[in-house]
Scaffold this motif. Structure first.
Motif, short mmCIF file in Angstrom:
data_model
loop_
_atom_site.label_atom_id
_atom_site.label_comp_id
_atom_site.label_asym_id
_atom_site.label_seq_id
_atom_site.Cartn_x
_atom_site.Cartn_y
_atom_site.Cartn_z
N VAL A 151 -6.80 24.21 19.38
CA VAL A 151 -7.89 25.18 19.27
C VAL A 151 -7.33 26.60 19.32
N ALA A 152 -6.41 26.83 20.24
CA ALA A 152 -5.80 28.16 20.36
C ALA A 152 -5.11 28.56 19.06
N MET A 153 -4.35 27.64 18.48
CA MET A 153 -3.64 27.93 17.22
C MET A 153 -4.62 28.24 16.10
N ALA A 154 -5.72 27.49 16.02
CA ALA A 154 -6.71 27.70 14.97
C ALA A 154 -7.38 29.07 15.13
N LEU A 155 -7.70 29.44 16.36
CA LEU A 155 -8.34 30.73 16.59
C LEU A 155 -7.41 31.89 16.23
N LEU A 156 -6.17 31.80 16.68
CA LEU A 156 -5.23 32.89 16.44
C LEU A 156 -4.84 33.00 14.98
N ALA A 157 -4.90 31.88 14.26
CA ALA A 157 -4.56 31.91 12.84
C ALA A 157 -5.59 32.66 12.02
N ASP A 158 -6.87 32.65 12.46
CA ASP A 158 -7.92 33.34 11.71
C ASP A 158 -9.03 33.74 12.70
N VAL A 159 -8.84 34.89 13.33
CA VAL A 159 -9.78 35.33 14.35
C VAL A 159 -11.15 35.64 13.74
N GLU A 160 -11.16 36.25 12.56
CA GLU A 160 -12.42 36.58 11.90
C GLU A 160 -13.25 35.32 11.66
N PHE A 161 -12.60 34.26 11.19
CA PHE A 161 -13.29 32.99 10.98
C PHE A 161 -13.87 32.47 12.29
N ALA A 162 -13.07 32.54 13.36
CA ALA A 162 -13.50 32.03 14.65
C ALA A 162 -14.73 32.77 15.18
N ILE A 163 -14.81 34.06 14.91
CA ILE A 163 -15.94 34.86 15.40
C ILE A 163 -17.25 34.38 14.77
N HIS A 164 -17.21 34.04 13.49
CA HIS A 164 -18.44 33.73 12.75
C HIS A 164 -18.69 32.23 12.58
N ALA A 165 -17.71 31.40 12.89
CA ALA A 165 -17.87 29.96 12.66
C ALA A 165 -18.74 29.33 13.74
N SER A 166 -19.35 28.21 13.39
CA SER A 166 -20.11 27.43 14.37
C SER A 166 -19.14 26.62 15.23
N ASN A 167 -19.68 26.03 16.30
CA ASN A 167 -18.85 25.20 17.17
C ASN A 167 -18.26 24.03 16.37
N ALA A 168 -19.07 23.44 15.51
CA ALA A 168 -18.61 22.31 14.71
C ALA A 168 -17.51 22.73 13.75
#
Length: 318
Positions: A49-66
């Motif tokens: 999860v950490a790697m996915a968030l750091l790879a694309d922070v903008e995506f993480a901000i707007h993405a749903s939990n799923a």
């Protein structure tokens, strides 16, 4: 007789006592730094999860939990657990903190292209010098001849000159004002201490000049000190961003603005624009009283060369 058991006052009142944890200390910090520091101690699934968030922070901000779970190849409860592991109340709180962290801009989150490859060296070499040239060109384009001449004329006649600047580049620029103008026989000082700026400003009067420096024009300490000096009759010359708060209170605003470079790993080149403005102002001041300025600089050169092997063709000071 058995000893009575001591009871903590908070426990006797039914209140749980907890000591601040390292995770609690993280909460107030920059969440991106918290995630990077926490990642090695997380479970393998939370590390994804950490790697996915750091790879694309903008995506993480707007993405749903799923969507976050699919991106990290974990379950949705794992994303929730991860949020709590890094000191957030839940996924929503995590997203809020990520958005706050991104307020600094993408260049402070995403590495520039080619970092870690052989392509980085020539690209870095070219871009550093390009940014310096761009900063000097911006100064040349933004500064107006009549403003420089008015400021130089006032400085050439002043009783005292002080330069104010806070932060990195503006502090160094204020130091450079003293380095340039003492050679012309001008009583000049500089400071970056907010209290000392106010104190000096309060001693200035109609025959004195303050050079207030701020790349943003929003440095409250410099603005307040310049305002105090102006209140007592001193002339305020600002080297700053046009139409800024500092520019608006200055008697003479020397407009200099260099946009931030798209690479946070390189030093900002705006200080070269400040130095160019100061050099132009110093040279123009010297031209206002050429014989006096030349005499003083000849004396400086004479004393520097006396008893040394220095060359008369060298700079005025090492």
């Amino acid at each position: 007789m058995p000893r009575a058991k001591r009871i903590h006052p908070a426990k006797s009142a039914g209140t749980a006592v907890s000591t601040p944890s390292r995770r609690d200390a993280f909460v107030a910090g920059d969440i991106i730094s918290v995630i990077r520091q926490s990642a090695p101690g997380l479970s393998p699934s939370e590390q994804r999860v950490a790697m996915a968030l750091l790879a694309d922070v903008e995506f993480a901000i707007h993405a749903s939990n799923a969507e976050l779970a699919r991106s990290a190849r974990v379950s949705e409860p794992t994303v929730t657990r991860f949020s709590r592991s890094v000191g957030c109340r839940g996924v929503r709180d995590l997203k809020v903190r990520l958005a706050q962290a991104m307020a600094v801009g993408r260049i402070y989150v995403e590495l520039p292209p080619h970092v870690g490859t052989d392509l980085a060296r020539p690209a870095l070499w070219r871009s550093v010098f390009q940014e310096i040239r761009r900063a000097i060109a911006a100064a040349e384009e933004g500064l107006r001849k009549e403003d420089i001449e008015r400021a130089a004329e006032a400085i050439s006649r002043c009783s005292k000159l002080a330069a104010f600047g806070v932060g990195g580049g503006s502090t160094l620029a204020a130091m450079e004002v003293q380095n340039r103008f003492f050679r012309l026989g001008i009583a000049v000082s500089h400071t970056s201490d907010p209290s000392l700026m106010r104190m000096i400003a309060a001693t200035f009067g109609q025959d004195d000049v303050v050079i207030a420096i701020s790349t943003t024009g929003a440095a409250t300490e410099v603005i307040e000190a310049a305002g105090i000096a102006k209140q007592y009759g001193a002339l305020v010359v600002a080297i700053t961003r046009p139409q800024s708060r500092l520019a608006s209170i200055a008697d003479i605003a020397l407009g200099v603005h260099v946009p931030e470079a798209p690479d946070a790993l390189k030093p900002t080149a705006s200080r070269y624009a400040l130095l160019a403005a100061i050099d132009l102002l110093a040279a123009s001041t010297a031209y206002c009283k050429p014989l006096e300025a030349q005499t003083r600089m000849r004396r400086i050169k004479y004393e520097l060369l006396k008893g040394t092997d220095g060359s008369s063709n060298g700079p005025l000071g090492d």
